[in-house]
Design a protein around this motif. Structure first.
Motif, PDB file in Angstrom:
ATOM      1  N   ASP A 356     -10.221  63.046  42.278  1.00 37.23           N
ATOM      2  CA  ASP A 356     -10.886  62.420  40.861  1.00 37.23           C
ATOM      3  C   ASP A 356     -10.967  60.907  40.784  1.00 37.23           C
ATOM      4  O   ASP A 356     -12.759  60.110  40.859  1.00 37.23           O
ATOM      5  CB  ASP A 356     -10.049  62.453  39.531  1.00 37.23           C
ATOM      6  CG  ASP A 356     -10.134  63.811  39.534  1.00 37.23           C
ATOM      7  OD1 ASP A 356     -10.754  65.161  39.931  1.00 37.23           O
ATOM      8  OD2 ASP A 356      -8.817  64.816  39.106  1.00 37.23           O
ATOM      9  N   THR A 357     -10.407  60.055  41.826  1.00 40.09           N
ATOM     10  CA  THR A 357     -10.431  58.682  42.505  1.00 40.09           C
ATOM     11  C   THR A 357     -12.267  58.065  43.079  1.00 40.09           C
ATOM     12  O   THR A 357     -12.764  57.240  42.633  1.00 40.09           O
ATOM     13  CB  THR A 357      -9.992  57.439  42.709  1.00 40.09           C
ATOM     14  OG1 THR A 357      -8.041  58.440  42.028  1.00 40.09           O
ATOM     15  CG2 THR A 357      -9.763  56.301  42.778  1.00 40.09           C
ATOM     16  N   LYS A 358     -12.431  59.036  43.755  1.00 35.14           N
ATOM     17  CA  LYS A 358     -13.671  58.856  44.727  1.00 35.14           C
ATOM     18  C   LYS A 358     -14.794  59.030  43.516  1.00 35.14           C
ATOM     19  O   LYS A 358     -15.473  57.981  43.716  1.00 35.14           O
ATOM     20  CB  LYS A 358     -13.540  59.735  46.203  1.00 35.14           C
ATOM     21  CG  LYS A 358     -12.553  59.258  46.684  1.00 35.14           C
ATOM     22  CD  LYS A 358     -12.512  60.673  47.900  1.00 35.14           C
ATOM     23  CE  LYS A 358     -11.151  59.783  48.631  1.00 35.14           C
ATOM     24  NZ  LYS A 358     -11.604  60.845  49.882  1.00 35.14           N
ATOM     25  N   GLN A 359     -14.144  60.321  43.093  1.00 32.76           N
ATOM     26  CA  GLN A 359     -15.547  60.414  41.661  1.00 32.76           C
ATOM     27  C   GLN A 359     -15.985  59.720  40.383  1.00 32.76           C
ATOM     28  O   GLN A 359     -17.250  59.431  40.730  1.00 32.76           O
ATOM     29  CB  GLN A 359     -15.080  62.131  41.290  1.00 32.76           C
ATOM     30  CG  GLN A 359     -15.478  63.374  42.112  1.00 32.76           C
ATOM     31  CD  GLN A 359     -14.852  64.711  41.727  1.00 32.76           C
ATOM     32  OE1 GLN A 359     -14.492  64.828  40.487  1.00 32.76           O
ATOM     33  NE2 GLN A 359     -14.611  65.365  42.122  1.00 32.76           N
ATOM     34  N   SER A 380     -15.907  50.371  27.032  1.00 32.75           N
ATOM     35  CA  SER A 380     -16.859  51.894  28.166  1.00 32.75           C
ATOM     36  C   SER A 380     -16.151  51.873  29.689  1.00 32.75           C
ATOM     37  O   SER A 380     -16.414  53.576  29.457  1.00 32.75           O
ATOM     38  CB  SER A 380     -17.926  50.933  28.675  1.00 32.75           C
ATOM     39  OG  SER A 380     -18.980  51.095  26.910  1.00 32.75           O
ATOM     40  N   LEU A 381     -15.951  51.290  30.545  1.00 29.06           N
ATOM     41  CA  LEU A 381     -15.177  51.053  31.316  1.00 29.06           C
ATOM     42  C   LEU A 381     -14.153  52.374  31.302  1.00 29.06           C
ATOM     43  O   LEU A 381     -13.780  53.058  31.929  1.00 29.06           O
ATOM     44  CB  LEU A 381     -14.422  50.451  32.689  1.00 29.06           C
ATOM     45  CG  LEU A 381     -14.019  50.272  33.967  1.00 29.06           C
ATOM     46  CD1 LEU A 381     -14.846  51.754  34.679  1.00 29.06           C
ATOM     47  CD2 LEU A 381     -13.547  49.265  34.445  1.00 29.06           C
ATOM     48  N   LEU A 385     -12.948  55.908  32.575  1.00 29.38           N
ATOM     49  CA  LEU A 385     -11.523  56.352  33.808  1.00 29.38           C
ATOM     50  C   LEU A 385     -10.601  57.356  32.099  1.00 29.38           C
ATOM     51  O   LEU A 385     -10.369  58.360  33.189  1.00 29.38           O
ATOM     52  CB  LEU A 385     -10.708  55.002  33.475  1.00 29.38           C
ATOM     53  CG  LEU A 385     -11.507  53.726  34.767  1.00 29.38           C
ATOM     54  CD1 LEU A 385     -10.748  52.406  35.015  1.00 29.38           C
ATOM     55  CD2 LEU A 385     -11.937  54.536  35.538  1.00 29.38           C
ATOM     56  N   ARG A 386     -10.402  56.830  31.689  1.00 30.29           N
ATOM     57  CA  ARG A 386      -9.340  57.920  30.689  1.00 30.29           C
ATOM     58  C   ARG A 386     -10.386  59.547  30.778  1.00 30.29           C
ATOM     59  O   ARG A 386      -9.722  60.409  30.184  1.00 30.29           O
ATOM     60  CB  ARG A 386      -9.835  57.869  29.307  1.00 30.29           C
ATOM     61  CG  ARG A 386      -8.376  56.500  28.850  1.00 30.29           C
ATOM     62  CD  ARG A 386      -8.262  55.866  27.859  1.00 30.29           C
ATOM     63  NE  ARG A 386      -6.932  54.912  27.635  1.00 30.29           N
ATOM     64  CZ  ARG A 386      -5.902  54.840  28.202  1.00 30.29           C
ATOM     65  NH1 ARG A 386      -5.389  56.181  29.068  1.00 30.29           N
ATOM     66  NH2 ARG A 386      -5.427  53.885  28.460  1.00 30.29           N
ATOM     67  N   GLU A 387     -11.800  59.777  30.406  1.00 25.79           N
ATOM     68  CA  GLU A 387     -12.223  60.837  30.333  1.00 25.79           C
ATOM     69  C   GLU A 387     -12.057  61.947  32.141  1.00 25.79           C
ATOM     70  O   GLU A 387     -11.891  62.580  32.474  1.00 25.79           O
ATOM     71  CB  GLU A 387     -14.183  60.025  29.988  1.00 25.79           C
ATOM     72  CG  GLU A 387     -14.787  61.951  30.101  1.00 25.79           C
ATOM     73  CD  GLU A 387     -16.262  61.392  29.817  1.00 25.79           C
ATOM     74  OE1 GLU A 387     -17.264  62.912  29.485  1.00 25.79           O
ATOM     75  OE2 GLU A 387     -16.667  60.351  29.790  1.00 25.79           O
ATOM     76  N   ILE A 536     -16.459  63.282  23.273  1.00 27.81           N
ATOM     77  CA  ILE A 536     -14.873  63.134  23.529  1.00 27.81           C
ATOM     78  C   ILE A 536     -14.123  62.533  23.265  1.00 27.81           C
ATOM     79  O   ILE A 536     -14.424  61.720  21.890  1.00 27.81           O
ATOM     80  CB  ILE A 536     -14.960  62.563  25.099  1.00 27.81           C
ATOM     81  CG1 ILE A 536     -15.587  60.876  25.249  1.00 27.81           C
ATOM     82  CG2 ILE A 536     -14.833  63.195  26.304  1.00 27.81           C
ATOM     83  CD1 ILE A 536     -14.839  60.467  26.488  1.00 27.81           C
ATOM     84  N   VAL A 537     -12.951  63.245  22.608  1.00 28.85           N
ATOM     85  CA  VAL A 537     -11.458  62.464  21.286  1.00 28.85           C
ATOM     86  C   VAL A 537     -10.540  62.409  22.656  1.00 28.85           C
ATOM     87  O   VAL A 537     -10.223  63.024  23.422  1.00 28.85           O
ATOM     88  CB  VAL A 537     -11.739  63.339  20.898  1.00 28.85           C
ATOM     89  CG1 VAL A 537     -11.232  64.487  21.340  1.00 28.85           C
ATOM     90  CG2 VAL A 537     -10.395  62.554  19.636  1.00 28.85           C
TER      91      VAL A 537
END
Length: 539
Positions: A356-359, A380-381, A385-387, A536-537
Motif C-alpha cells: 500500500d505504501t508503494k501504491q 488533502s494529503l 493517506l487515510r483513504e 469517503i468518511v
C-alpha cells in the motif's frame, strides 16, 4: 569564553522605509513589545515630531516597561546654526528617551553635494550636536552615513569624522554602508583601521543589502571589532532592505561563539519573525534562512531517508534552537521515507514494507504530475493517506452542481449555485447565492450538510489562490486552486486541479469540509463527509 554583542533593531524606523510597509502607532507598540521579549538591546522607535504616529509611539512606549533601550532618531544640527536651538535635537530630548541615534555625513562628496557646506562646518555640526545631547544626559549613537564610501574616497576625512564624534562624547560610532555596495573584505579592512584609531567609543555596523551582502558585511565587521549590529527583522528596509537580524543573530550565537541573546530567547526568533511579518502585512519568503517555513523542509527521498536516521545529515543547526521545525514534504520527488515520515506526523500507521505504501507513493507522484501540489496542502494529503490506509468509507455521494452567473447593466454580478448530493440514500438539493461562484458553491454545500454536521458552522475560508499551470494554453489552461480554511483554533490547506477553475475550486472546497469533519470524528466519534473523488468518511 563568549563575547557579548549588542543588537540594535531599527525595524520601526529604517524598516518602515521599505516599499509597502506602513505601521500605525499601535503596530509599532506591538512590535516593540515583541522585540523586547526576544531580548534585543536597542529598539529604534522612529523620528520624534516627524509624524503623528511617531509622536504617539514615543508618548505611549514609556508605559510598556521595556527592558530594551528605546532610541529616537535624528540628524545633526543644521549648518550655520546652534545645536541648542535645533528643533530636531530638542524633539529627541522632549521624547523622553535615554538614548539617541544621530546621523551625520562622513563622505566628503555628500558634505559638498547634499549639505552644500564645508568639511569643517560638517565636523562642527557633528561635534555640537553630540555634545548638546550628552549635556542632556543621553546615550548617543552616532551613525556615520556612507562611511565606507567616504573612507574609500577620502579615508582621512572619514576617520576625522569619527574622531570628532568621539571627542564630543559619542558612546557608539556606527559605520554605515548606506548604499549597500561594499564587499565583506573591504568592510573587514576598514573596520580594522578604525578599531585601531578609536580609544573610548565602541564600534557598530549598519549595512544595506543592495549586493545581497548585508548579513555577510555585518559578520565581517564583527570579526574586525564591531560590537553593535544594527539591522531589521526579516531584513525590511529601503530598496533591497537592511541587514536581516533573523540571519545575523543565530549565526553569531550558534556558529561564531558570540553571546547575543539568552538561549531560551533565541528559540523565540521564528515566532518573532512571523509575528512581525503579519503586523507589517508583508509575506515572508519561504526560503528565508533559519525562520522560513522551508528552512528545514526536506523533499528529496534520499535526504529524508538520511534525516530520519540523524537530522544532522541535512540540517546545519537543530531547527528547535531558533523556534522552527523540521518538515518533510511529499511530492513527485518523494521516496518511501517521505510518505512514512509524513504519515507518522499525522498519527497514521504505515508499514514501509507494505504494498500500500508503494501504491500511495505512486499515486502521489501521478497526481503531482497532473498539477496537484501536496507540499502546500497537507489536509488533502492526509485524506489521501487515510483513504489508502483503509480508515475512511463512503457516507455522502456527490451527484451534481450547477452555476448561474448573471450580470445586468448597472447592477453587480450575481452568482448562484445549485448542489445535489445523496446522504444515506436520500437526495439533498440546495441552492445558495454568493459574492462569487466559489462563495456560492461553498454556501450551497454547507446548506446541504449543516443539519447533519453542525461543526461546519465554526469554519470559514480564509484564503483562496489560483495558479495557472499551462500558460501556453491561455484561457484553456489547467489551473491549481489552493484553499486555506480556518476554525477558532487552527487552519488547514487543500488543493484541487482542473482545466476548469470552478471544478478545481470544488475539489479543494470539498476536501476542506472533509478534513473539517475528519477532525470532528477523531474527537467526537461523529461521521465524516465524502467527496465525488471517492465519497469517503472516517469511521
Amino acid at each position: 569564553m563568549s563575547k557579548a554583542l549588542s543588537i540594535f533593531d531599527t525595524t520601526l524606523r529604517d524598516g518602515t522605509q521599505g516599499e509597502g510597509i506602513s505601521l500605525s502607532a499601535d503596530d509599532k507598540l506591538k512590535i516593540a513589545t515583541k522585540l523586547d521579549q526576544l531580548g534585543v538591546h536597542y529598539i529604534e522607535g522612529g523620528i520624534p515630531g516627524s509624524n503623528t504616529k511617531d509622536i504617539e509611539f514615543f508618548r505611549r512606549v514609556k508605559d510598556l516597561g521595556l527592558r530594551a533601550k528605546v532610541t529616537a532618531f535624528g540628524s545633526t544640527r543644521r549648518k550655520d546654526s546652534v545645536a541648542a536651538q535645533d528643533a530636531n535635537l530638542n524633539r529627541i530630548i522632549d521624547s523622553g528617551v535615554y538614548a539617541a541615534t544621530l546621523v551625520g555625513k562622513s563622505w566628503d562628496f555628500h558634505v559638498h553635494t547634499a549639505l552644500q557646506t564645508s568639511l569643517e562646518e560638517n565636523l562642527a555640526m557633528i561635534f555640537d550636536s553630540i555634545s548638546y545631547l550628552k549635556q542632556k544626559g543621553l546615550e548617543v549613537i552616532f551613525d556615520a552615513e556612507h562611511f565606507f564610501d567616504g573612507y574609500k574616497h577620502n579615508p582621512e576625512y572619514a576617520l576625522s569624522v569619527m574622531k570628532k564624534a568621539e571627542e564630543a562624547g559619542a558612546d557608539w560610532l556606527v559605520m554605515c554602508d548606506t548604499n549597500g555596495g561594499t564587499l565583506p573584505h573591504e568592510v573587514h579592512g576598514i573596520v580594522s583601521v578604525l578599531s585601531e584609531r578609536v580609544k573610548q567609543a565602541m564600534l557598530g555596523i549598519h549595512t544595506h543589502n543592495d549586493c545581497e551582502l548585508a548579513v555577510a558585511n555585518s559578520l565581517s565587521a564583527v570579526q574586525a571589532g564591531a560590537q553593535q549590529i544594527q539591522g531589521t527583522i526579516n531584513g525590511y528596509g529601503e530598496r533591497c532592505g537592511n541587514a536581516n537580524l533573523c540571519s545575523i543573530i543565530p549565526t553569531l550565537q550558534l556558529k561564531m561563539g558570540y553571546e547575543v541573546l539568552e538561549t531560551d530567547k533565541l528559540a523565540q526568533l521564528t515566532n518573532t519573525a512571523r509575528y512581525i511579518s503579519e503586523i507589517a502585512n508583508v509575506h515572508m519568503p519561504n526560503n528565508q534562512p533559519y525562520v522560513g517555513t522551508s528552512a528545514f523542509a526536506h523533499k528529496g527521498g534520499i535526504h529524508v531517508s538520511a534525516i530520519l536516521r540523524d537530522s544532522r545529515t541535512y540540517e546545519h543547526v537543530a531547527p528547535e534552537t531558533v523556534g522552527n521545525k523540521q518538515r518533510v514534504l511529499v511530492s513527485e520527488l518523494a521516496g518511501q521515507s517521505n510518505i512514512v515520515s509524513k504519515a507518522q506526523d499525522m498519527g497514521i500507521a504505515f508499514d514501509p514494507s507494505h504494498e500500500d505504501t508503494k501504491q500511495v507513493m505512486s499515486k502521489v507522484k501521478d497526481l503531482e504530475h497532473q498539477g496537484y501540489q501536496f507540499e502546500a496542502a497537507d489536509a488533502s494529503l492526509e485524506l489521501l493517506l487515510r483513504e489508502a490506509n483503509g480508515e475512511i468509507t463512503e457516507l455522502f455521494v456527490f451527484e451534481s452542481f450547477k452555476m448561474l452567473v448573471e450580470k445586468t447593466a448597472g447592477r453587480p454580478v450575481v452568482s448562484e449555485a445549485f448542489v445535489k448530493i445523496k446522504i444515506d440514500g436520500a437526495s439533498v438539493y440546495t441552492a445558495a447565492e454568493g459574492n462569487g461562484p466559489v462563495n456560492a458553491l461553498d454556501n450551497a454545500l454547507r446548506k446541504a450538510l449543516i443539519n447533519y454536521y453542525p461543526r461546519l458552522q465554526d469554519i470559514h475560508l480564509s484564503d483562496y489562490k489560483v495558479r495557472v499551470l499551462d500558460e501556453m494554453d491561455a484561457t484553456a489552461s489547467k489551473v491549481r486552486v489552493l484553499i486555506e480554511t480556518r476554525d477558532l483554533t487552527s487552519s488547514w490547506n487543500t488543493v484541487g486541479v482542473s482545466s476548469n477553475v470552478i471544478e478545481a475550486s470544488w475539489e479543494a472546497l470539498v476536501d476542506s469540509i472533509r478534513y473539517t469533519l475528519l477532525g470532528q470524528t477523531k474527537l467526537q466519534g461523529q461521521h465524516e463527509v465524502a467527496s465525488e473523488r471517492g465519497g469517503i468518511v472516517n469511521h
